[in-house]
Design a protein around this motif. Sequence first.
Motif, PDB file in Angstrom:
ATOM      1  N   THR A  51      47.042  40.247  41.896  1.00 54.32           N
ATOM      2  CA  THR A  51      47.182  38.790  41.878  1.00 54.32           C
ATOM      3  C   THR A  51      47.983  38.331  40.664  1.00 54.32           C
ATOM      4  OG1 THR A  51      45.096  38.526  43.058  1.00 54.32           O
ATOM      5  CG2 THR A  51      45.904  36.616  41.835  1.00 54.32           C
ATOM      6  N   LEU A  52      47.649  38.855  39.488  1.00 53.70           N
ATOM      7  CA  LEU A  52      48.381  38.469  38.268  1.00 53.70           C
ATOM      8  C   LEU A  52      49.851  38.860  38.362  1.00 53.70           C
ATOM      9  CD1 LEU A  52      45.691  39.368  35.571  1.00 53.70           C
ATOM     10  CD2 LEU A  52      46.388  37.072  36.333  1.00 53.70           C
ATOM     11  N   LEU A  53      50.127  40.028  38.922  1.00 54.86           N
ATOM     12  CA  LEU A  53      51.508  40.470  39.107  1.00 54.86           C
ATOM     13  C   LEU A  53      52.261  39.503  40.023  1.00 54.86           C
ATOM     14  CD1 LEU A  53      52.766  44.002  39.599  1.00 54.86           C
ATOM     15  CD2 LEU A  53      53.330  42.348  41.349  1.00 54.86           C
ATOM     16  N   LEU A  54      51.660  39.160  41.154  1.00 58.28           N
ATOM     17  CA  LEU A  54      52.303  38.257  42.108  1.00 58.28           C
ATOM     18  C   LEU A  54      52.438  36.841  41.542  1.00 58.28           C
ATOM     19  CD1 LEU A  54      50.618  39.479  45.400  1.00 58.28           C
ATOM     20  CD2 LEU A  54      52.960  39.911  44.647  1.00 58.28           C
ATOM     21  N   HIS A 113      55.483  32.866  40.560  1.00 59.66           N
ATOM     22  CA  HIS A 113      55.179  31.596  39.883  1.00 59.66           C
ATOM     23  C   HIS A 113      54.285  30.663  40.696  1.00 59.66           C
ATOM     24  CE1 HIS A 113      58.148  33.011  37.081  1.00 59.66           C
ATOM     25  NE2 HIS A 113      59.018  33.105  38.072  1.00 59.66           N
ATOM     26  N   PHE A 114      53.227  31.219  41.283  1.00 61.07           N
ATOM     27  CA  PHE A 114      52.257  30.337  41.920  1.00 61.07           C
ATOM     28  C   PHE A 114      51.018  30.284  41.041  1.00 61.07           C
ATOM     29  CE2 PHE A 114      51.199  34.454  43.835  1.00 61.07           C
ATOM     30  CZ  PHE A 114      49.819  34.461  43.836  1.00 61.07           C
ATOM     31  N   GLU A 115      50.349  29.177  41.083  1.00 61.82           N
ATOM     32  CA  GLU A 115      49.248  28.916  40.160  1.00 61.82           C
ATOM     33  C   GLU A 115      47.874  28.904  40.821  1.00 61.82           C
ATOM     34  OE1 GLU A 115      49.633  28.551  36.835  1.00 61.82           O
ATOM     35  OE2 GLU A 115      51.764  29.011  37.135  1.00 61.82           O
ATOM     36  N   GLU A 116      47.776  29.344  42.053  1.00 58.86           N
ATOM     37  CA  GLU A 116      46.502  29.318  42.786  1.00 58.86           C
ATOM     38  C   GLU A 116      45.451  30.144  42.051  1.00 58.86           C
ATOM     39  OE1 GLU A 116      44.480  28.028  46.314  1.00 58.86           O
ATOM     40  OE2 GLU A 116      46.643  27.949  46.125  1.00 58.86           O
ATOM     41  N   PHE A 133      39.449  26.379  33.439  1.00 57.07           N
ATOM     42  CA  PHE A 133      40.801  25.839  33.545  1.00 57.07           C
ATOM     43  C   PHE A 133      41.868  26.790  33.013  1.00 57.07           C
ATOM     44  CE2 PHE A 133      37.958  22.152  33.129  1.00 57.07           C
ATOM     45  CZ  PHE A 133      38.172  21.604  34.372  1.00 57.07           C
ATOM     46  N   ASN A 134      41.504  27.685  32.130  1.00 56.84           N
ATOM     47  CA  ASN A 134      42.519  28.518  31.480  1.00 56.84           C
ATOM     48  C   ASN A 134      42.673  29.904  32.093  1.00 56.84           C
ATOM     49  OD1 ASN A 134      40.009  29.311  30.636  1.00 56.84           O
ATOM     50  ND2 ASN A 134      40.562  29.633  28.506  1.00 56.84           N
ATOM     51  N   GLU A 135      42.002  30.161  33.211  1.00 54.33           N
ATOM     52  CA  GLU A 135      42.111  31.469  33.859  1.00 54.33           C
ATOM     53  C   GLU A 135      42.582  31.299  35.295  1.00 54.33           C
ATOM     54  OE1 GLU A 135      38.857  34.355  33.148  1.00 54.33           O
ATOM     55  OE2 GLU A 135      37.905  32.690  32.093  1.00 54.33           O
ATOM     56  N   ASN A 136      43.564  32.097  35.698  1.00 53.87           N
ATOM     57  CA  ASN A 136      44.039  32.067  37.082  1.00 53.87           C
ATOM     58  C   ASN A 136      43.240  32.987  37.985  1.00 53.87           C
ATOM     59  OD1 ASN A 136      45.969  30.167  36.625  1.00 53.87           O
ATOM     60  ND2 ASN A 136      47.678  31.602  36.522  1.00 53.87           N
ATOM     61  N   VAL A 137      42.601  33.995  37.393  1.00 51.80           N
ATOM     62  CA  VAL A 137      41.757  34.917  38.164  1.00 51.80           C
ATOM     63  C   VAL A 137      40.443  35.063  37.414  1.00 51.80           C
ATOM     64  CG1 VAL A 137      41.523  37.217  39.153  1.00 51.80           C
ATOM     65  CG2 VAL A 137      43.786  36.179  38.986  1.00 51.80           C
ATOM     66  N   VAL A 138      39.343  34.782  38.118  1.00 52.62           N
ATOM     67  CA  VAL A 138      38.014  34.864  37.525  1.00 52.62           C
ATOM     68  C   VAL A 138      37.205  35.887  38.322  1.00 52.62           C
ATOM     69  CG1 VAL A 138      35.883  33.589  37.022  1.00 52.62           C
ATOM     70  CG2 VAL A 138      38.109  32.437  36.834  1.00 52.62           C
ATOM     71  N   ILE A 139      36.550  36.803  37.607  1.00 50.92           N
ATOM     72  CA  ILE A 139      35.675  37.777  38.249  1.00 50.92           C
ATOM     73  C   ILE A 139      34.245  37.505  37.785  1.00 50.92           C
ATOM     74  CG2 ILE A 139      35.040  40.218  38.453  1.00 50.92           C
ATOM     75  CD1 ILE A 139      37.981  40.915  38.058  1.00 50.92           C
ATOM     76  N   LEU A 140      33.379  37.206  38.747  1.00 45.07           N
ATOM     77  CA  LEU A 140      31.967  36.978  38.467  1.00 45.07           C
ATOM     78  C   LEU A 140      31.163  38.170  38.976  1.00 45.07           C
ATOM     79  CD1 LEU A 140      31.683  33.257  39.632  1.00 45.07           C
ATOM     80  CD2 LEU A 140      31.944  34.104  37.295  1.00 45.07           C
ATOM     81  N   GLU A 141      30.563  38.910  38.073  1.00 47.10           N
ATOM     82  CA  GLU A 141      29.700  40.022  38.481  1.00 47.10           C
ATOM     83  C   GLU A 141      28.344  39.523  38.929  1.00 47.10           C
ATOM     84  OE1 GLU A 141      30.414  43.035  39.201  1.00 47.10           O
ATOM     85  OE2 GLU A 141      32.466  42.859  38.498  1.00 47.10           O
ATOM     86  N   ASN A 142      27.919  38.392  38.377  1.00 42.39           N
ATOM     87  CA  ASN A 142      26.711  37.674  38.764  1.00 42.39           C
ATOM     88  C   ASN A 142      25.428  38.409  38.412  1.00 42.39           C
ATOM     89  OD1 ASN A 142      27.955  35.290  39.821  1.00 42.39           O
ATOM     90  ND2 ASN A 142      28.594  36.524  41.559  1.00 42.39           N
ATOM     91  N   GLU A 143      24.356  37.697  38.605  1.00 41.37           N
ATOM     92  CA  GLU A 143      23.000  38.176  38.423  1.00 41.37           C
ATOM     93  C   GLU A 143      22.162  37.448  39.446  1.00 41.37           C
ATOM     94  OE1 GLU A 143      21.334  35.227  35.042  1.00 41.37           O
ATOM     95  OE2 GLU A 143      22.785  36.692  34.341  1.00 41.37           O
TER      96      GLU A 143
END
Length: 170
Positions: free
Chosen positions: A85-88, A93-96, A157-167
Amino acid sequence: MIYIYNDYAGTHSTALAAAYHLKQLPQSERKLTTEEILQVNYFNLLTKSDFGKIIFHGTDEEGNSVYSIGRKRNKFVVPALKELTLLLQGKYHFEEKIVFSNTSPTVPIAMSLGGFFSRGLGLDFIGVPLLVIGAKQCCDNIFRLVENTKQVGRTTFNENVVILENEIYK
């Protein structure tokens, strides 16, 4: 924004999470009925050939896409998807924003055993009742996980990709 719920098989806790996210299930922590559980799209319907496929569940009320993926035990699937995702995003230049949310911590032993019997061995007469018991045990945790996932999606707001491992959300 894109939400991708992930776990081992992608057909039980992720299906419930997507259904909660899309408001296809009651928006509360109450226990689900057997009928509500068995009517969830993709619940106990995916097979081994679906592992690694990103399954579209729908678009939420804010216009965000909701997906799920079964990653098996492979701990590298989600980090690899993040890097891709970060590479693409950099190249095109997409911000999704994409939020990956792990539903595995919500899964009780009854659901794990039910998935093994039903999906692994094809013994639905044993597996499905266990899956329903497990879904009833964890539906409140899945509901809270989804609420947290949506909140994180709205507030990071400052991250384009978020990973939640959760609990487990109690």
